[in-house]
Design a protein around this motif. Structure first.
Motif, PDB file in Angstrom:
ATOM      1  N   VAL A 267       0.990  -1.202  -0.107  1.00 51.58           N
ATOM      2  CA  VAL A 267      -0.037   0.170  -0.029  1.00 51.58           C
ATOM      3  C   VAL A 267       0.872   1.222  -0.121  1.00 51.58           C
ATOM      4  O   VAL A 267       0.443   2.290  -0.870  1.00 51.58           O
ATOM      5  CB  VAL A 267      -0.792   0.067   1.341  1.00 51.58           C
ATOM      6  N   HIS A 268       1.920   1.063   0.638  1.00 49.40           N
ATOM      7  CA  HIS A 268       2.653   2.187   0.847  1.00 49.40           C
ATOM      8  C   HIS A 268       3.517   2.433  -0.435  1.00 49.40           C
ATOM      9  O   HIS A 268       3.375   3.563  -1.158  1.00 49.40           O
ATOM     10  CB  HIS A 268       4.022   1.986   1.742  1.00 49.40           C
ATOM     11  N   ALA A 269       4.052   1.568  -1.060  1.00 52.23           N
ATOM     12  CA  ALA A 269       4.516   1.683  -2.456  1.00 52.23           C
ATOM     13  C   ALA A 269       3.636   2.328  -3.256  1.00 52.23           C
ATOM     14  O   ALA A 269       3.845   3.363  -4.023  1.00 52.23           O
ATOM     15  CB  ALA A 269       5.027   0.424  -2.948  1.00 52.23           C
ATOM     16  N   ALA A 270       2.288   1.754  -3.359  1.00 54.90           N
ATOM     17  CA  ALA A 270       1.439   2.191  -4.427  1.00 54.90           C
ATOM     18  C   ALA A 270       0.957   3.628  -4.266  1.00 54.90           C
ATOM     19  O   ALA A 270       1.059   4.670  -5.081  1.00 54.90           O
ATOM     20  CB  ALA A 270      -0.012   1.422  -4.250  1.00 54.90           C
ATOM     21  N   SER A 271       0.775   4.097  -2.981  1.00 54.88           N
ATOM     22  CA  SER A 271       0.180   5.441  -2.635  1.00 54.88           C
ATOM     23  C   SER A 271       1.290   6.310  -2.946  1.00 54.88           C
ATOM     24  O   SER A 271       1.085   7.509  -3.336  1.00 54.88           O
ATOM     25  CB  SER A 271      -0.612   5.434  -1.386  1.00 54.88           C
ATOM     26  N   VAL A 272       2.396   6.098  -2.270  1.00 52.67           N
ATOM     27  CA  VAL A 272       3.414   7.447  -2.367  1.00 52.67           C
ATOM     28  C   VAL A 272       3.930   7.610  -4.048  1.00 52.67           C
ATOM     29  O   VAL A 272       3.754   8.814  -4.523  1.00 52.67           O
ATOM     30  CB  VAL A 272       4.623   6.839  -1.797  1.00 52.67           C
ATOM     31  N   THR A 273       3.975   6.502  -4.585  1.00 56.01           N
ATOM     32  CA  THR A 273       4.468   6.722  -6.207  1.00 56.01           C
ATOM     33  C   THR A 273       2.998   7.169  -6.987  1.00 56.01           C
ATOM     34  O   THR A 273       3.405   8.162  -7.664  1.00 56.01           O
ATOM     35  CB  THR A 273       4.731   5.437  -6.819  1.00 56.01           C
ATOM     36  N   ASP A 274       1.957   6.953  -6.358  1.00 53.58           N
ATOM     37  CA  ASP A 274       0.663   7.783  -6.942  1.00 53.58           C
ATOM     38  C   ASP A 274       0.782   9.019  -6.954  1.00 53.58           C
ATOM     39  O   ASP A 274       1.002   9.931  -7.905  1.00 53.58           O
ATOM     40  CB  ASP A 274      -0.362   7.143  -6.177  1.00 53.58           C
ATOM     41  N   SER A 275       0.929   9.576  -5.628  1.00 57.68           N
ATOM     42  CA  SER A 275       1.144  11.006  -5.428  1.00 57.68           C
ATOM     43  C   SER A 275       2.189  11.766  -6.164  1.00 57.68           C
ATOM     44  O   SER A 275       1.887  12.650  -7.075  1.00 57.68           O
ATOM     45  CB  SER A 275       1.156  11.541  -4.087  1.00 57.68           C
ATOM     46  N   ILE A 276       3.635  11.165  -6.233  1.00 56.31           N
ATOM     47  CA  ILE A 276       4.636  11.773  -6.877  1.00 56.31           C
ATOM     48  C   ILE A 276       4.493  11.808  -8.323  1.00 56.31           C
ATOM     49  O   ILE A 276       4.630  12.791  -9.244  1.00 56.31           O
ATOM     50  CB  ILE A 276       5.953  11.186  -6.526  1.00 56.31           C
TER      51      ILE A 276
END
Lengths: 501, 118, 107, 93, 325
Positions: free
Chosen positions: C34-43
């Motif tokens: 989840v961490h990977a998906a949401s951080v890269t989503d935002s950036i």
């Protein structure tokens, strides 16, 4: 000032009355408004029928845009005749429904019942008068959605599974029609029916058009419950409230038969459909199987409403038989039977609804001994039953008579015999009920209760239909001339085939 | 090769129609039947829209500097058909909820033994 | 000149979203995914939308792009937070907890 | 133009991977994660396609995508919180 | 470039549909259906059908998925193994599929400019509608003016669906505002929702009145406004939402929208023009068209908003009741 706007009124009046019913809130006001609007539409459609008899086709461009670009309301004699039948029966059913749904539908939903009924009426009159293929699909969906709601208002829990099965099959049918209309549009570039007819005539046997026709015919056959695709009809008409069964049995499937006639004769032209695609043999076979299998199924049922539902599927078989005889007389017999069957079946279902109101059950045992206890209702049932069988002096006899003459005209002895044989089966399943009513003692189901006659509000519409049945059995001038001009209009392109035959 | 390139859109749409149609007929659960119905209808919409597409045409909203547009008529028809599809889904799901309350189950084979399906 | 800057933004944005996509497959347990998906989503949303804004001539389209940016910056982290909280609430264990249980089980 | 189409292809492949995640997932939460990532990436993809086809005024659809994706997520979580109560009962039974 | 994207999207769509057939867990089926609607809306964008993509995304992925989840909350997630054999359905499907493939053999080429579909009726919509009706969005001009009767029928369909769901499930009562049944524990969600919902309502109004110039119109605006309130109901609980928009008002609004639409038509009847002919609504026909289109789009927007929210209340009312017992 309103003279030239008449064709569009039978559609927009019920459409505007439906939301008004919701705004009015109380069910008595809703009932009053619904009955008035339905009666007004009936008067207008009869007037439109008379004008079409003189002038031929009435055309009305919606939004002021000329037909191929805008949508056109196109009413000819065939659609005006069935429109008058539909609006007339809707008025009578609404008068009948006031007492009938008091017991079968719980009071909080009466206003919704009248709204759904008006929406169904809008859909049916829209199908009958529109001249645009896609507009026909939209109004088909309006009437179908309103019908699923009406069927699911029944008190018995099985009406829910019946409504769900009807919804799934109805939506598959409508989507097949959508695919067919899409293929038509893809090849011709237009949606107006008359425009389509001219442009299809240029293609001789294009594969996409043939598939389009096949999909439309299958979709419409689901909607009119032709034999193999009729499984949704018996449970739906059995478990729906009797006012709904009365209305649907005499109008919904008939409008679908009109749609089939419109697509076969107006858009594709009879010789393409019947000769290059040899559809007449297929329709004929299905019609005959429908008549015999469903009449037989009707004889073995214990629930009287299921008997009438199966008899409806059988009678639709007769209509399709008339159409598949590929002659203007055959088509006239089919159209005539649409009109007459609406009268007969409406009266029968109303009578059964009255029996359900008084005895609380529609099983054949509940009918025992009703001849004496509910004389007027059972008399209406008897006359309408005789009309189904086709006894002279009733409307049923007239349409059977022209079906047989149409068959004999083409030296189809076998078909003529089969039509008469079908009437014998009708004698059995109607006879069973009459015998129970008049010659048997009241069974344990109805022994205790003292059964009074049906209320006046239910008897009047029933008897209006019965009298209409007898009247159109004797003086056939109006219905015959309407059906004849309609058949001639639809089968202009057919004349070369007859010459060729 | 060009025959395939010109028709691949229709063939994939036909494939989707048949998948949706299969789910509607073979599904035992009523909710899955309605999902199948939706898939069947959405693929019919795609057939309509691929009729309207013109190579090199752009969306049918008049803007300066663009001459060829795709055909707006199928888009209007499909706008109507989508809303009809959702209306049918809403009524179908309401029926499923009522059937669950009345029968206690939404599996089609469990109805048969509960009442006589004519 | 602006063309090059926007191209750089776009490329870097695309690269980050690709890393996010690889991350949701490679990472060991749910919470890191989840961490990977949401951080890269935002950036990647920020970078790509900035890249696109540079390509417009700063009119209504640019305002729409900013609206999308604000909307997505508000919603996607919230959605991922709600998802993780619901997963936690639903009794999903992190990798450390599963290892510590095994260790407790082994001793 | 080249850069735009390259980004488009990159985003398309990310969507394909997110879809694969949603289809082949061991826990249900991974599926929801896949669907969520798919939704956000489609919003970006539409913005890029708008620029690629030279009609950038179609960004309203990207906004609707982001909105509906968020609504779907909240509905799923509400569904989970609601049925979580039943599952615990089922497990206890 | 567009063909490659089209092919890849159609491939992903086929894979999703294929998985939907074989997955037994209904929750996953509904999630994949959400993706299916998103993908098909994406394909519509790629095929230049912008308004249709808008509606499909908002209605297909938004409302249908939320309703299906609401139904699943009541009917349980697991699909039991179906006992009856699958040969008959497979046979029927193959026959229909073969007929369809047979039909596609003669179909005009995909995307070919001189297809018959673009010859007869369409050129007038493309060339003349910006002058005759004066709005750039040809889809809205055809939808609202040339084929206004279709859209009237469609508004009646939405109204009929609201009536159907109302008669089946009934509407929740308004009084029980005390129970905090929303997502209580998600504080972050409640704060963000407070910020977003006004934005969504604003966007819905923009879409409603921007329908003439860009993608948008009555349907899309109605659905987005309904989505905003559904979001409010999901996060803050149904009782709170029924306080914001009472169910009785929704029933009246749904009826009102249909009456506005049909009323505009009847007004042109009284001005002795055909039903739904807007050119008589003002001296200058084009101005009349503008007034007519704005009026009916408003009618459609109100009906769709009220109907979709009514349907959601009916479904959410079921889960609330079950939740309380």
């Amino acid at each position: 000032m309103f003279a030239q706007h008449l064709p569009v009124l039978p559609i927009i009046l019920p459409l505007m009355a439906a939301p008004l019913c919701i705004l009015l809130g109380r069910s008595h006001l809703a009932w009053l408004l619904a009955t008035l609007v339905s009666a007004l539409s009936f008067v207008i459609s009869v007037d439109v029928l008379l004008t079409t008899l003189e002038q031929g086709v009435l055309s009305y461009a919606i939004g002021g845009w000329q037909p191929p670009w805008g949508i056109e309301i196109r009413i000819d004699t065939a659609s005006a005749m069935i429109l008058s039948a539909v609006t007339g029966i809707s008025t009578l059913v609404l008068v009948y429904a006031k007492e009938s749904i008091a017991k079968e539908v719980d009071p909080s939903q009466h206003t919704l019942f009248y709204t759904a009924h008006l929406l169904c009426l809008t859909g049916l009159s829209g199908i009958l008068s529109t001249g645009d293929a896609f507009n026909l699909f939209v109004f088909l969906e309006i009437s179908s959605l309103a019908t699923y709601t009406l069927v699911s208002l029944g008190s018995d829990k099985r009406c829910l599974t019946a409504a769900f099965r009807y919804l799934v099959m109805g939506t598959i049918g409508a989507t097949f029609i959508l695919i067919g209309v899409g293929m038509l549009y893809m090849k011709t570039g237009t949606l107006n029916m008359i425009d389509l007819a001219d442009r299809i005539a240029e293609f001789n046997g294009n594969r996409t058009l043939k598939t389009g026709l096949a999909f439309i015919l299958v979709g419409v056959s689901i909607k009119l419950a032709l034999f193999p695709l009729h499984m949704w009809l018996p449970p739906a008409y059995t478990h729906a409230p009797s006012a709904v069964s009365a209305f649907l049995a005499s109008t919904a499937t008939k409008v679908a038969v009109y749609v089939m006639v419109r697509f076969i004769f107006t858009i594709y032209g009879a010789e393409f459909v019947f000769h290059t695609m040899s559809m007449d043999i297929l329709l004929l076979a299905l019609a005959i199987v429908a008549i015999f299998k469903c009449s037989f199924m009707a004889t073995v049922q214990s629930n009287v409403k299921t008997v009438l539902a199966y008899s409806s599927v059988a009678q639709i078989g007769y209509m399709i038989l008339g159409i598949s005889l590929v002659s203007s007389v055959g088509l006239m017999a089919g159209l005539l039977h649409i009109f007459n069957h609406a009268l007969m079946k409406g009266a029968l279902f109303m009578a059964v609804g009255a029996v359900l109101l008084r005895t609380g059950s529609v099983d054949i045992k509940a009918f025992q001994g009703l001849g004496k206890q509910m004389p007027l209702t059972m008399a209406a049932f008897t006359i309408a039953g005789l009309s189904i069988i086709g006894v002279p002096l009733t409307a049923g006899f007239v349409s059977k008579w022209y079906l047989v003459t149409a068959a004999l005209e083409q030296q189809q002895w076998v078909i003529a015999m089969l039509v008469l044989l079908g009437s014998l089966l009708a004698i059995i399943y109607i006879g069973r009920i009459l015998e129970a009513a008049y010659f048997k003692e009241p069974s344990e189901l109805t022994a205790g209760k003292d059964i009074k006659e049906a209320p006046m509000l239910m008897l009047v519409p029933m008897w209006v239909l019965v009298i209409a049945n007898i009247y159109f059995g004797i003086d056939t001038s109006l219905t015959l001339s309407a059906a004849d001009t309609a058949a001639q209009l639809l089968t202009q392109s057919m004349t070369e085939i007859e010459a060729a035959q | 090769m060009s025959f395939i390139v010109d028709h691949y859109n229709y063939w994939i749409v036909v494939l989707l129609m048949m998948m949706g149609f299969y789910v509607v007929i073979a599904a035992n659960n009523l909710v899955k039947k309605i999902v199948g119905l939706n898939i069947f209808q959405t693929s019919v919409f795609m057939m309509y829209i691929s009729i309207g597409k013109v190579n090199g045409g752009s969306a049918p909203i008049a803007a300066e500097g663009i001459t060829t547009y795709s055909n707006p008529l199928p888009h209007v028809l499909i706008l109507t058909a989508i809303v009809v599809g959702v209306a049918t889904t809403a009524v179908g799901l309401a029926l499923v909820v009522r059937i669950k309350r009345a029968y206690g189950t939404v599996e089609e084979n469990e109805f048969e033994d509960k009442e006589d399906l004519i | 000149m602006i063309e090059i800057i926007s191209s750089v933004f776009l490329i870097v944005g695309a690269f980050f979203s690709l890393t996010g996509a690889v991350g949701i497959f490679k990472f060991p347990d749910f919470f890191t995914r989840v961490h990977a998906a949401s951080v890269t989503d935002s950036i990647s949303t920020i970078l790509i939308i900035f890249g696109l804004i540079l390509r417009t001539d700063f009119d209504l389209v640019a305002v729409k792009l900013l609206f999308i940016l604000i909307f997505m910056l508000l919603t996607s982290p919230t959605a991922s937070h709600a998802l993780a909280k619901s997963a936690r609430h639903g009794g999903l264990l992190t990798l450390a907890e599963t290892r510590s249980d095994k260790k407790v089980g082994d001793d | 133009m080249l850069v735009l189409s390259a980004t488009c292809i990159a985003i398309l492949s990310v969507m394909a991977l997110a879809l694969a995640r949603a289809l082949k997932a061991d826990t249900v939460y991974d599926r929801i994660l896949g669907v969520n990532m798919f939704g956000t990436k489609t919003a970006l993809f539409i913005a890029l396609m708008g620029f690629l086809s030279g009609r950038p005024d179609f960004l309203d659809i990207a906004i609707v995508y982001a909105l509906i994706n968020f609504l779907g997520m909240i509905a799923v979580l509400r569904f989970f919180e609601y049925t979580a109560g039943d599952e615990n009962q089922e497990q206890e039974k | 470039m567009a063909e490659i994207i089209d092919l890849v999207l159609l491939g992903m769509l086929a894979i999703t549909a294929f998985n939907i057939i074989f997955i037994k867990d209904l929750f996953t089926v509904v999630m994949l259906f959400g993706i299916y609607s998103f993908l098909s809306a994406l394909i519509f964008v790629n095929l230049d059908a912008v308004d249709v993509a808008f509606t499909e995304a908002a209605v297909g992925a938004g409302i249908s998925t939320v309703l299906m989840l609401g139904t699943l909350a009541l009917t349980g997630r697991k699909e039991k193994a179906s006992s009856h054999k699958t040969i008959l359905p497979l046979l029927v499907v193959c026959v229909t599929g073969a007929a369809l493939i047979y039909g596609t053999l003669d179909m005009p080429l995909f995307g070919d400019p001189d297809n018959p579909a673009h010859q007869h009726v369409a050129p007038r919509y493309i060339e003349d509608s910006p002058q005759e009706i004066g709005i750039p969005n040809m889809v809205t001009s055809v939808l609202a003016s040339y084929r206004a009767f279709d859209t009237l029928g469609e508004t009646a369909v939405v109204f009929a669906a609201a009536i159907g769901v109302l008669s089946l499930l009934g509407l929740p009562k308004r009084d029980r505002a005390t129970i905090q049944s929303g997502l209580k524990s998600h504080l972050v969600l409640r704060v963000v929702a407070k910020m977003i919902i006004p934005l969504i309502v604003l966007f819905a109004l923009y879409v409603q009145f921007h329908g003439d110039y860009g993608p948008g119109g009555g349907f899309q605006a109605g659905v987005i406004a309904a989505a905003a309130l559904i979001l409010y109901a999901l996060v803050f609980g149904l009782p709170m939402a029924t306080h914001v928009v009472p169910p009785r008002v929704l029933k009246a609004l749904a009826a009102l929208g249909v009456l506005i639409y049909a009323g505009t038509g009847v007004v042109s009847l009284f001005l002795s023009a055909n039903f739904l002919d807007y050119s008589v609504l003002a001296e200058d026909p084009v101005a009349g068209q503008h007034i007519g289109i704005i009026a009916i789009e408003l009618g459609v927007g109100i009906t769709v908003f009220a109907a979709m929210l009514c349907i959601f209340y009916a479904f959410a009312g079921q889960t609330e009741r079950k939740n309380i017992q």
